[in-house]
Design an enzyme around this catalytic site. Structure first.
Site, PDB file in Angstrom:
ATOM      1  N   HIS A 235      -9.928  14.726  -5.840  1.00  0.00           N
ATOM      2  CA  HIS A 235      -9.544  16.119  -5.218  1.00  0.00           C
ATOM      3  C   HIS A 235     -10.995  15.635  -4.357  1.00  0.00           C
ATOM      4  CE1 HIS A 235      -6.129  17.341  -7.268  1.00  0.00           C
ATOM      5  NE2 HIS A 235      -7.355  17.616  -8.515  1.00  0.00           N
TER       6      HIS A 235
ATOM      7  N   ARG B  34       5.927  11.902  -1.441  1.00  0.00           N
ATOM      8  CA  ARG B  34       5.437  12.061  -2.735  1.00  0.00           C
ATOM      9  C   ARG B  34       6.081  13.681  -2.843  1.00  0.00           C
ATOM     10  NH1 ARG B  34       1.100   8.241  -1.255  1.00  0.00           N
ATOM     11  NH2 ARG B  34       1.855   6.201  -2.853  1.00  0.00           N
TER      12      ARG B  34
ATOM     13  N   ARG C 160      11.707  11.216  -1.898  1.00  0.00           N
ATOM     14  CA  ARG C 160      11.420  10.606  -3.275  1.00  0.00           C
ATOM     15  C   ARG C 160      11.243  11.611  -4.445  1.00  0.00           C
ATOM     16  NH1 ARG C 160       6.480   6.696  -4.982  1.00  0.00           N
ATOM     17  NH2 ARG C 160       5.825   8.431  -5.605  1.00  0.00           N
TER      18      ARG C 160
ATOM     19  N   GLU D 195       9.576  -1.188  -7.959  1.00  0.00           N
ATOM     20  CA  GLU D 195       8.086  -1.332  -7.958  1.00  0.00           C
ATOM     21  C   GLU D 195       8.237  -2.045  -9.883  1.00  0.00           C
ATOM     22  OE1 GLU D 195       6.971   2.349  -8.261  1.00  0.00           O
ATOM     23  OE2 GLU D 195       8.531   3.760  -8.709  1.00  0.00           O
TER      24      GLU D 195
ATOM     25  N   ASN E 239       2.522  -0.464  -5.149  1.00  0.00           N
ATOM     26  CA  ASN E 239       1.325   0.260  -6.357  1.00  0.00           C
ATOM     27  C   ASN E 239       1.632  -0.646  -7.272  1.00  0.00           C
ATOM     28  OD1 ASN E 239       0.158   0.788  -3.210  1.00  0.00           O
ATOM     29  ND2 ASN E 239       0.877   2.797  -3.998  1.00  0.00           N
ATOM     30  N   ASP E 240       3.079   0.049  -7.496  1.00  0.00           N
ATOM     31  CA  ASP E 240       2.854  -0.835  -9.125  1.00  0.00           C
ATOM     32  C   ASP E 240       3.642  -1.595  -9.856  1.00  0.00           C
ATOM     33  OD1 ASP E 240       2.641   1.988 -10.644  1.00  0.00           O
ATOM     34  OD2 ASP E 240       4.191   3.303  -9.062  1.00  0.00           O
TER      35      ASP E 240
ATOM     36  N   ARG F   4      -3.493   0.596 -12.691  1.00  0.00           N
ATOM     37  CA  ARG F   4      -4.321   0.775 -11.366  1.00  0.00           C
ATOM     38  C   ARG F   4      -5.000   2.057 -10.750  1.00  0.00           C
ATOM     39  NH1 ARG F   4       1.266   3.713  -8.101  1.00  0.00           N
ATOM     40  NH2 ARG F   4      -0.046   4.591  -7.156  1.00  0.00           N
TER      41      ARG F   4
ATOM     42  N   CYS G 120       6.576   0.806   0.797  1.00  0.00           N
ATOM     43  CA  CYS G 120       6.091   2.214   1.200  1.00  0.00           C
ATOM     44  C   CYS G 120       4.433   2.095   0.143  1.00  0.00           C
ATOM     45  CB  CYS G 120       6.453   3.410   0.932  1.00  0.00           C
ATOM     46  SG  CYS G 120       7.812   3.207  -0.746  1.00  0.00           S
TER      47      CYS G 120
END
Ligand code: PEP
Ligand code: MG
Length: 593
Positions: A200, A307, A343, A442, A465-466, A476, A513
């Site tokens: 965070h 997301r 999504r 993905e 990413n995936d 990842r 994306c």
């Protein structure tokens, strides 16, 4: 320019780039000394209730401090105040609160010792979890127990808000609460021993747009107060006591970067059009509704990835339909007629939700994640689908399904969407069923079976990413294999190519994306492979748009023939540099910022 004593030696510390940007300044150590040195002593029976009372007061004071910080959190950081609300809950969590009181009473020990012992038992439970999200809860426990401890021992608070010099903070760790107190006109950047890109703290630094390097390990041991340091948040390095030469070079680099950045920012609202006139939509990825403004500010053409799972994290329970509807409508209202790609819930994996009690999995990335979870919990899924269909009545909404691995998941989703729409119709609630339905590409099986999937959906969106994680078998979130996370790997380029080729044959567009879309250097390859639209973190939009403007489609075919003949990621990158020298030089320059 800073003058420095020649007797100091330049030292380079490597960490993780938490937030891009470069700053030069004096170090200001904000380590919380005193809190770690806790002595044990026996409390006489007659004083035990007083000792418990002392602990309760410390917790109460810690709560009041947190509340003050939450109240003072500026509007643009409000979404991050949610983590402070989690800290409020943790303060009185049974695992810490009740067990500490138990220990004081049973072992007749002082509150500091009891708290320290409880934390030393609870924290490793979280640290040993393979799930990144849960692992990071261990950090939250440290922040919360430090705050109680400071109240118990009467240690000085790290009052970042009171720092009145232009400095770079150096700390073992900065909690989200501390980071959110950073005053931009005083603090130039920060360096921490702990933390990673997904923490965070680093998310807040990126929102504040201040340079930050995290996870340095020994920063607080190596750097002394008032040392001159350079923080390079993109490269993830800290230079301690730089030589005159390094300082000069860094200053020049930063000046060049500032000029270039200002030029790029000025052009960010112009369309991303190749030299020969093909227009590419460059969209923004968001996690929370508040970020939508940043997409527009950076010249984004719409939302390519919302997301939505972030609305389910840091909460005590699942959000209701009306709350979700309001969130989606907020985003749609700001975007007007621009597309908003919502999504559906991508929880579990590295995004565990703490109120799902039965979510412990040995291999969360390969577990009950995203669409798999939603199809097992149709009621939770339908609540979200209803909220999306209702919000769709107000704008240009697309719906995107994560982690699709086969056609049955698409069929079941369509059935649930129809059911949700039927229900809304019967209840006379305004909604729109006829919206584009897309799937994330993905999982490798989705690439291989793209021809089957394309029959049922309106668009593909590649999540690199995936896709890289699952294709190259690279976690990842694991920094030890981060160097193997290679977007230019021939296997990845072939997967993107197949996806685009199949989509074109079937008459549907392919979007991207994943983070690969945010790298300006890759734009010629992505366009060459046939990606129709790119979506990325808002800050990356101006640079990617700029890179697109320097591409001429007539050169692309020959270039791509050569690219697809390459056998290693390095060879592809070298070819990219050779063919797109001008773009690469400019981008490289910006990357070094
Ligand atoms: C991806 O996997 O590339 C993606 C965009 O989704 P997320 O990062 O949310 O998994
Ligand atoms: Mg993904």
């Amino acid at each position: 320019m800073f003058m420095k004593d020649q007797e100091f030696q330049e030292t380079i510390l490597k960490g993780i780039g938490g937030s891009p940007g470069i700053c030069i300044g004096k170090a200001y150590l904000v380590d919380k000394e005193g809190v770690d040195v806790v002595k044990k002593y026996v409390v006489p029976a007659e004083s035990l209730s007083g000792e418990v009372g002392r602990f309760k007061t410390a917790v109460k004071n810690a709560r009041a401090e947190l509340q003050r910080i939450i109240d003072k959190t500026p509007q643009e950081l409000r979404q991050h105040a949610q983590i402070l609300e989690t800290h409020m809950l943790l303060l009185e969590d049974k695992m810490i609160y009740d067990r500490t009181i138990d220990l004081i009473e049973k072992e007749r020990v002082n509150a500091e010792w009891a708290l320290k012992k409880v934390v030393s038992l609870v924290k490793p439970m979280f640290e040993s979890m393979s799930d990144d999200y849960l692992k990071q809860r261990a950090e939250d426990i440290t922040h919360v127990s430090d705050r109680i401890m400071e109240n118990l021992v009467g240690a000085d608070q790290v009052n970042i808000a009171r720092i009145d010099k232009r400095v770079i903070l150096v700390a073992r760790d900065l909690s989200p609460a501390e980071t959110s107190q950073i005053q931009l006109e005083r603090i130039k950047g920060f360096v921490t021993n702990r933390g990673g890109r997904a923490s965070h703290t680093s998310i807040i630094a990126r929102t504040l747009e201040i340079p930050a390097v995290l996870g340095v390990g020994n920063a607080t041991l190596t750097i002394k107060n008032d040392d001159i340091i350079i923080v390079d948040g993109k490269a993830g390095i800290v230079v301690v006591n730089p030589t005159e030469q390094t300082l000069l070079e860094t200053e020049e680099r930063r000046e060049r970067y500032d000029i270039q950045k200002a030029m790029v920012a000025r052009r960010s609202h112009l369309p991303a059009q190749t030299r020969d006139g093909s227009r590419i939509s460059v969209m923004g990825n968001i996690e929370l509704p508040e970020e939508v403004v940043s997409v527009l500010d950076h010249g984004g053409d719409g939302i390519g990835l919302y997301r939505t799972e972030f609305q389910y994290l840091s909460r005590p329970d699942f959000p209701g339909e009306d709350m979700l509807f309001d969130n989606y409508k907020d985003v749609i209202d700001v975007m007007g007629t621009r597309p908003v790609t919502i999504r559906t819930l991508d929880i579990n994996g590295d995004k565990a939700v703490n109120y799902i009690r039965d979510s412990h999995e040995l291999n969360p990335a390969l577990g009950l994640r995203a669409i798999r979870y939603c199809l097992q919990k149709p009621e939770i899924f339908k609540t979200q689908l209803r909220a999306i269909l209702r919000a769709a009545a107000f704008g240009n909404v697309r719906i995107l399904i994560p982690m699709i691995s086969g056609i049955e998941e698409v069929d079941q989703t369509i059935r649930l969407l129809d059911e949700a729409a039927r229900c809304l119709e019967q209840q006379g609630v305004a909604h729109k069923r006829d919206i584009p339905l897309g799937i994330m590409i993905e999982v490798p099986s989705a690439v291989v079976a793209a021809d089957i999937l394309a029959e049922k959906v309106d668009f593909f969106s590649i999540g690199t990413n995936d896709l890289i994680q699952y294709t190259l078998a690279i976690d990842r979130g694991n920094r030890h294999v981060a160097h193997l996370h290679q977007p230019l790997h021939p296997a990845i380029l072939r997967m993107i190519k197949r996806t685009c080729d199949v989509a074109r044959e079937k008459g549907i567009p392919t979007y991207m994306c994943g983070e690969m879309a945010a790298e300006p250097l890759y734009a010629p390859i992505l366009l060459g492979l046939g990606v129709d639209e790119l979506s990325m973190n808002p800050q990356a939009i101006p640079l990617v748009k700029d890179a697109i403007r320097s591409i001429d489609s007539k050169d692309i075919d020959d270039f791509m023939n050569a690219v697809m003949g390459m056998t290693t990621p390095d060879a592809v990158e070298a070819l990219l540099a050779e063919t797109y020298g001008a773009v690469v030089n400019k981008i490289e320059h910006l990357k070094q910022e």
